[in-house]
Design an enzyme around this catalytic site. Structure first.
Site, mmCIF file in Angstrom:
data_model
loop_
_atom_site.group_PDB
_atom_site.id
_atom_site.type_symbol
_atom_site.label_atom_id
_atom_site.label_comp_id
_atom_site.label_asym_id
_atom_site.label_seq_id
_atom_site.Cartn_x
_atom_site.Cartn_y
_atom_site.Cartn_z
ATOM 1 N N ASP A 256 1.156 -1.123 0.343
ATOM 2 C CA ASP A 256 -0.156 -0.234 -0.070
ATOM 3 C C ASP A 256 0.953 1.021 -0.952
ATOM 4 O O ASP A 256 2.164 1.167 0.621
ATOM 5 C CB ASP A 256 -0.803 0.113 1.002
ATOM 6 C CG ASP A 256 -1.979 1.390 1.314
ATOM 7 O OD1 ASP A 256 -2.758 1.750 0.421
ATOM 8 O OD2 ASP A 256 -1.335 1.664 2.012
ATOM 9 N N GLU A 309 0.821 -0.400 -5.521
ATOM 10 C CA GLU A 309 0.351 0.799 -5.446
ATOM 11 C C GLU A 309 1.039 1.458 -5.343
ATOM 12 O O GLU A 309 1.471 2.640 -4.427
ATOM 13 C CB GLU A 309 -0.975 0.449 -4.231
ATOM 14 C CG GLU A 309 -1.527 1.580 -4.660
ATOM 15 C CD GLU A 309 -2.439 2.744 -3.430
ATOM 16 O OE1 GLU A 309 -3.441 3.064 -3.449
ATOM 17 O OE2 GLU A 309 -2.039 2.319 -2.379
#
EC number: 2.4.1.18
Length: 565
Positions: A256, A309
């Site tokens: 993330d 990401e």
């Protein structure tokens, strides 16, 4: 802890000589016993902290760590693991990911959450029906706040007890593997919350967090940022990743907020950040951590997928570390998501002016190895559900969404869809709610679900749609809105096995549309999103070859796939 009636003086830790390590061995402790660390800081303040390395924690609002027996699960997924380790080449495989938040996927009765074991059976059955071959779980590490969706982690070595025990989570993954479904975990090394029992100011000083006043806080999330310059912090995070991969047999990690690790000015205004020693905006220690993370995992587990990401187009995210890259296998195609949704949001006349959005992303698409993601971030906070983003009346909204899904699943790149999108849910996602399964009783949702099952099966079973996803030669623009300002034609496949994908973004049908295609001998209609069983109008395609051209009818707001020889 419970073993000494919470007496803070009964079992003092000892500092290992010439190190920053403290140790203590207490024999005969009971499994399930709760404990915390009682710390007295250099300033003289005393407080309690959870164990940063705890293997189990209390369910919120409890804050204690729990002693866990880690030796009692007997894995049954040997065939899956052996087959996975032989499939290091993921580039030519179908990867169709169902992104799931376990707490809001489904509710049953008055229960707050469903147990990992029960979820395993329900989720595996559903994924097989919808032809997903992976699930990606929003973070299941220990976190105190439901509304953080799991992204504000306080316990990096344990699973949340909301849905059961660590053993239950092992069962969850073991069962999904047995059903042919891989499991990817959303993992969060970019920041951590400031809950007083967590990592923040652990010994009264910035121990885990960066002590630099302009680096130690992420203003967007009001969370603390790890100090990647410390070997101990890097080892802490990499050990967390390896523990979940090894102890829970995970098939991949989605890392993330990679951009916030790479860039010092991520979501910061001038004056809120300081340049690096070379005068740039890159977080050199953060970049070094990411390279070390990917290298460490790939050295021990080469078949585990690593997905970034990364939203700021940092070069070389998916290049190997030894070639100067970060070492990830894939990165989310944030540009594809943004441009495609911006185009689909518009009505017909505006789409004519914005066709460049679709053409532009194809022009750079092969610079990295991309995963197309329509994720949870796109259906919350007033952004509307995918269906509500689509323009037009009810029929046009569903036709547009079928067109969007057809475009996504026939576009190069691997695929990810957040739960609810596959049944065309009207409402936004709510972490406290559930997917509105009752809508499947309604005609358009029932037919959309059938459409999605069909297009997903088509993607998985036809290698034209997933082989060579990252090779420019396997995707060509045959007609980039030139013949018709609302029709795009792509060619997928390699020599001897090709498919033409026609996308009509107009509310009007195109009769007898002609597109030049050299050396075509035969054309066979393969898929039509306008089928009556999908909720379409069932217009006849009447595809045929005339000289060096293909002639066909294109229904309104539809995708038509044609195999050509």
């Amino acid at each position: 802890g419970e073993f000494n009636q919470w007496c803070s003086r009964a079992h003092p830790l000892r500092k290992v000589r010439n190190s920053s390590v403290w140790e203590l061995f207490i024999p005969f402790l009971e499994v399930g016993s709760k404990y915390q660390f009682h710390i007295r800081s250099i300033q003289g303040t005393a407080y309690l902290k959870a164990d940063p390395f705890a293997r189990a924690t209390e369910k919120r609002p409890g804050r204690s760590s729990i002693i866990l027996d880690e030796s009692n699960w007997k894995w049954k997924d040997q065939k899956w693991m052996e087959a996975r380790d032989k499939k290091i080449d993921f580039e030519n495989r179908a990867i169709h990911i169902y992104e799931v938040h376990l707490g809001s996927w489904k509710k049953e009765g008055s229960a707050e959450f469903i147990n990992y074991k029960k979820l395993a059976h329900q989720l595996a059955k559903y994924c097989k029906k919808m032809h997903f071959n992976y699930v990606e779980l929003l973070p299941v590490m220990g976190h105190p706040l439901d509304e953080s969706w799991g992204y504000q982690v306080t316990s990096f070595f344990s699973v949340t007890p909301r849905y059961g025990s660590a053993c239950d989570f092992q069962y969850f993954i073991d069962y999904l593997h047995g059903q042919g479904i891989g499991v990817i975990l959303d993992w969060v090394p970019a920041h951590f919350p400031k809950d007083e029992h967590g990592l923040i100011s652990f010994d009264g000083t910035p121990l885990f967090e960066d002590s630099h006043p302009l680096r130690g806080v992420n203003p967007q999330w009001t969370t603390a940022v790890f100090d990647y310059s410390k070997p101990e912090v890097r080892n802490f995070l990499i050990s967390s990743a390896l523990l979940f991969i090894e102890r829970f047999h995970l098939d991949g990690l989605r890392v993330d907020a990679v951009s916030s690790i790479i860039f010092l000015d991520f979501c910061k205004e001038p004056g809120q950040w300081a340049p690096n020693e070379e005068g740039g905006r890159e977080h050199l220690e953060g970049i070094g951590f990411l390279k070390q993370l990917c290298s460490s995992i790939k050295k021990q587990h080469p078949s585990v997928l690593l997905i970034a990401e990364e939203s700021h187009y940092f070069p070389g995210v998916t290049k190997p570390v030894d070639e100067g890259g970060l070492g990830f296998d894939m990165k989310w195609a944030m540009g594809w998501m943004h441009d495609t949704l911006a185009f689909m949001y518009e009505k017909e006349e505006e789409r004519k002016k914005k066709s460049h959005l679709l053409l532009h992303e194809i022009s750079y698409f092969f610079d990295e190895k991309y995963l197309l993601a329509l994720s949870h971030d796109e259906v919350v906070h007033g952004k509307k559900s995918l269906l509500r983003k689509m323009p037009g009346n009810e029929w046009e909204k569903f036709a547009n969404l079928r067109l969007l899904m057809s475009y996504m699943l026939s576009h190069p790149g691997k695929k990810l869809l957040f739960m609810g999108g596959e049944i065309a849910q009207w409402s936004e996602w709510s972490v406290k709610g559930s997917i509105d399964w009752s809508i499947l009783e309604l005609f358009y949702h029932k037919t959309f679900s059938l459409f999605f099952q069909s297009i997903s099966s088509l993607y998985k079973e036809n290698r034209i749609l997933h082989r060579g996803d990252f090779q420019r030669a396997n995707t060509q623009i045959i007609d980039g809105f030139k013949t018709d300002p609302l029709v795009l034609v792509l060619e997928r496949g390699e020599e001897g096995e090709k498919m033409l994908c026609f996308y009509n973004f107009s509310t009007q049908s195109r009769d007898q549309a002609r597109y030049k295609y050299i050396k075509i001998r035969r054309a066979l209609e393969f898929f039509n999103s306008d089928c009556i069983k999908f909720g379409g109008r069932g217009e006849c395609i009447n595809c045929r070859v005339e000289m060096d051209s293909i002639v066909l009818n294109l229904p309104a707001l539809s995708a038509v796939f044609v195999k050509v020889e």
